[in-house]
Design a protein around this motif. Structure first.
Motif, PDB file in Angstrom:
ATOM      1  N   LEU A   4      -8.168  29.495   0.128  1.00 17.87           N
ATOM      2  CA  LEU A   4      -7.603  28.947  -1.097  1.00 17.87           C
ATOM      3  C   LEU A   4      -7.731  29.952  -2.222  1.00 17.87           C
ATOM      4  O   LEU A   4      -8.692  30.714  -2.296  1.00 17.87           O
ATOM      5  CB  LEU A   4      -8.338  27.653  -1.493  1.00 17.87           C
ATOM      6  CG  LEU A   4      -8.329  26.548  -0.447  1.00 17.87           C
ATOM      7  CD1 LEU A   4      -9.144  25.373  -0.945  1.00 17.87           C
ATOM      8  CD2 LEU A   4      -6.904  26.118  -0.143  1.00 17.87           C
ATOM      9  N   ASP A  73     -15.646  25.813  -0.189  1.00 17.78           N
ATOM     10  CA  ASP A  73     -15.528  27.250  -0.441  1.00 17.78           C
ATOM     11  C   ASP A  73     -16.535  27.772  -1.465  1.00 17.78           C
ATOM     12  O   ASP A  73     -16.413  28.886  -1.949  1.00 17.78           O
ATOM     13  CB  ASP A  73     -14.105  27.605  -0.889  1.00 17.78           C
ATOM     14  CG  ASP A  73     -13.718  26.920  -2.195  1.00 17.78           C
ATOM     15  OD1 ASP A  73     -14.546  26.159  -2.731  1.00 17.78           O
ATOM     16  OD2 ASP A  73     -12.593  27.144  -2.677  1.00 17.78           O
ATOM     17  N   ASP A 236      -1.692  22.355   0.048  1.00 18.59           N
ATOM     18  CA  ASP A 236      -3.042  22.792   0.405  1.00 18.59           C
ATOM     19  C   ASP A 236      -3.923  21.579   0.679  1.00 18.59           C
ATOM     20  O   ASP A 236      -3.714  20.506   0.098  1.00 18.59           O
ATOM     21  CB  ASP A 236      -3.680  23.617  -0.715  1.00 18.59           C
ATOM     22  CG  ASP A 236      -3.218  25.062  -0.693  1.00 18.59           C
ATOM     23  OD1 ASP A 236      -3.302  25.691   0.381  1.00 18.59           O
ATOM     24  OD2 ASP A 236      -2.772  25.553  -1.731  1.00 18.59           O
ATOM     25  N   VAL A 238      -8.194  20.597   1.199  1.00 14.88           N
ATOM     26  CA  VAL A 238      -9.563  21.082   1.075  1.00 14.88           C
ATOM     27  C   VAL A 238     -10.514  19.909   1.220  1.00 14.88           C
ATOM     28  O   VAL A 238     -10.158  18.762   0.913  1.00 14.88           O
ATOM     29  CB  VAL A 238      -9.780  21.790  -0.283  1.00 14.88           C
ATOM     30  CG1 VAL A 238      -9.646  20.818  -1.423  1.00 14.88           C
ATOM     31  CG2 VAL A 238     -11.131  22.500  -0.322  1.00 14.88           C
TER      32      VAL A 238
END
Length: 253
Positions: A4, A73, A236, A238
């Motif tokens: 990302l 992350d 995206d 996550v």
């Protein structure tokens, strides 16, 4: 873990963590502070973040509260409900510096700053009309989050809302039991997007819930979901976890 681009998706938090008993009573605007913590500094950062919370509790600091989220992350996100943009001008840590002492409080934040090379602030908005919260639905005890980011061109904003409304209508028509929350990009975001937040005890529970939904939807899902996807410029996903051990709410609230 998905790759990302830091800074574009830091708003997740949101939001992602507040538990709403009634969608109509939900706060709709949030300030989001994100620390992009270096992986090797995570243990030290967590100790300092816990020390910050401990001092807030010890000194019974009011005027500030947040839900903390740790992202896969390395990001640590702190989400606070606000009434309007003017709330951003308030010094939420003034009470802590007064009670804890200028030198000691400054050292705590200076030590935290050593754990990351960048941090950021932004605003996001909770969308009650697009969120789906069936009767009896609650995120209590479900601290794992799966966030889906749907980016779109500003010219398609109206069409995107209409397409996502149709998704909600499908969930309602089929009587789906597990809900979801929708947030929209606000001040400080580089792109327009909707974020769909799905809650569960862990990633397995979320995955199983998705499989059960697909069986109920049948063939009706395809066209309705595709009408959303075809309007997105990119997508995206996550995963993150709500962190009650790092979150803070004054006891007087």
């Amino acid at each position: 873990m998905k790759t990302l681009k830091r800074g574009l998706l830091f708003l997740i938090t949101v939001v992602f963590a507040i538990n709403f008993v009634n969608a109509q009573d939900a706060p709709t605007m949030f300030s989001v502070h994100t620390d992009n913590v270096k992986f090797e500094m995570v243990p030290q950062y967590e100790q300092l973040a816990k020390s910050l919370k401990d001092n807030l509790v010890k000194h019974a600091i009011t005027g500030t509260s947040w839900t903390a989220i740790s992202v896969e992350d390395g990001r640590y996100v702190y989400v606070s409900p606000i009434k309007n943009m003017a709330d951003l001008d308030k010094n939420s840590m003034a009470g802590l510096f007064e009670k804890m002492g200028e030198a000691e409080a400054s050292k705590l934040f200076d030590d935290m700053n050593q754990c990351y090379d960048s941090h950021s602030n932004a605003v996001v908005h909770y969308n009650t009309n697009l969120s789906y919260r069936p009767d009896g639905y609650s995120t209590d005890g479900k601290n794992h989050r799966e966030y889906h980011f749907l980016y779109y061109a500003p010219k398609n904003g109206k069409a995107m809302r209409e397409a996502m409304s149709k998704v909600k209508e499908l969930f309602e028509a089929k009587g789906i039991k597990n809900g979801y929350d929708v947030y929209h990009s606000g001040f400080g975001s580089e792109e327009s997007y909707f974020m769909v937040s799905i809650s569960g005890k862990d990633d397995v529970e979320i995955a199983m819930g998705g499989q059960e939904n697909d069986k109920i939807f049948g063939d009706e899902k395809g066209e309705i979901f595709f009408n959303v996807i075809k309007l997105t410029t990119r997508y995206d996903q996550v995963e993150a976890d709500v962190r009650p051990d790092l979150s803070y709410t004054p006891s007087s609230n």
